[in-house]
Design an enzyme around this catalytic site. Structure first.
Site, PDB file in Angstrom:
ATOM      1  N   CYS A 159      -2.822  -2.596   7.506  1.00 20.67           N
ATOM      2  CA  CYS A 159      -2.332  -2.560   8.884  1.00 20.67           C
ATOM      3  C   CYS A 159      -2.439  -1.126   9.410  1.00 20.67           C
ATOM      4  O   CYS A 159      -2.819  -0.213   8.672  1.00 20.67           O
ATOM      5  CB  CYS A 159      -0.883  -3.044   8.912  1.00 20.67           C
ATOM      6  SG  CYS A 159       0.272  -1.853   8.178  1.00 20.67           S
TER       7      CYS A 159
ATOM      8  N   GLU B 251       0.830  -1.204   0.000  1.00 15.24           N
ATOM      9  CA  GLU B 251       0.000   0.000   0.000  1.00 15.24           C
ATOM     10  C   GLU B 251       0.866   1.256   0.000  1.00 15.24           C
ATOM     11  O   GLU B 251       0.598   2.218  -0.728  1.00 15.24           O
ATOM     12  CB  GLU B 251      -0.914   0.035   1.234  1.00 15.24           C
ATOM     13  CG  GLU B 251      -1.868  -1.117   1.353  1.00 15.24           C
ATOM     14  CD  GLU B 251      -1.344  -2.235   2.246  1.00 15.24           C
ATOM     15  OE1 GLU B 251      -0.176  -2.662   2.068  1.00 15.24           O
ATOM     16  OE2 GLU B 251      -2.093  -2.696   3.117  1.00 15.24           O
TER      17      GLU B 251
END
Length: 186
Positions: A109, A81
């Site tokens: 996360c 990401e």
């Protein structure tokens, strides 16, 4: 990272800037980009990385993509990401990704969720839930906290395919580790 070799199917012959998905429904477009993220996740697995792939689109065009590279990069910050968001910011020349959609194969996360908030990404689409570190609802929902930005979250797109890739990767990893323990010492 100017090329997009991961575009699959009909799009291999079409440059990304000419890619027109306007005739797709939102569900079809989500599935298309998640499939691209899955291809990236497969590339990560080949490198021995946890198979996570991410694609950032801007008005339906790919502007950033990334894979997990924590092991190969020897860096805790090398999540797919973050790579994809960084590439999109560089390509677009700014940090505000206010027209972007982030597609990622695994629920982000805490670090990646923070990057999504800071980049002002309005829409997140993810595949598999992460019961150990998922910060979009599985362990905690950081988007529910009173930050200045709250993206729309669309979980479970191609969830079985995404979870299956992770499951297969970790089963193979456990098997390799088991075999390494049972090998005779030379």
């Amino acid at each position: 990272m100017n090329e997009t070799p991961w575009l699959s199917g009909f799009s291999r012959e079409i440059p990304p800037e000419l890619l027109d998905l306007s005739f797709f429904s939102r569900e079809q477009e989500d599935a298309f980009w998640m499939k691209q993220a899955l291809h990236l996740a497969e590339e990560a697995a080949v490198l021995g990385e946890v198979p996570v792939g991410a694609v950032v689109t801007w008005e339906g065009k790919p502007v950033g993509w990334g894979i997990n590279r924590r092991e190969t990069g020897k860096n805790a910050l090398c999540h797919g990401e973050v790579e994809a968001i960084d590439a999109a910011c560089r390509r677009l020349g700014g940090w505000r990704l206010w027209k972007a959609v982030l597609y990622v194969t695994l629920e982000p996360c805490p670090m990646c969720t923070g990057a999504i908030i800071n980049a002002r990404i309005p829409r997140l689409v993810f595949g598999a839930k992460d019961p150990k570190a998922g910060s979009c609802g599985s362990v905690i929902d950081l988007f529910a906290l009173p930050y200045n930005h709250r993206p729309q979250v669309c979980p479970g797109v191609m969830e079985e395919e995404c979870a299956g890739l992770l499951r297969t990767f970790f089963q193979a990893l456990r098997q390799r580790r088991k075999e390494e323990k049972t090998e005779p010492q030379r």
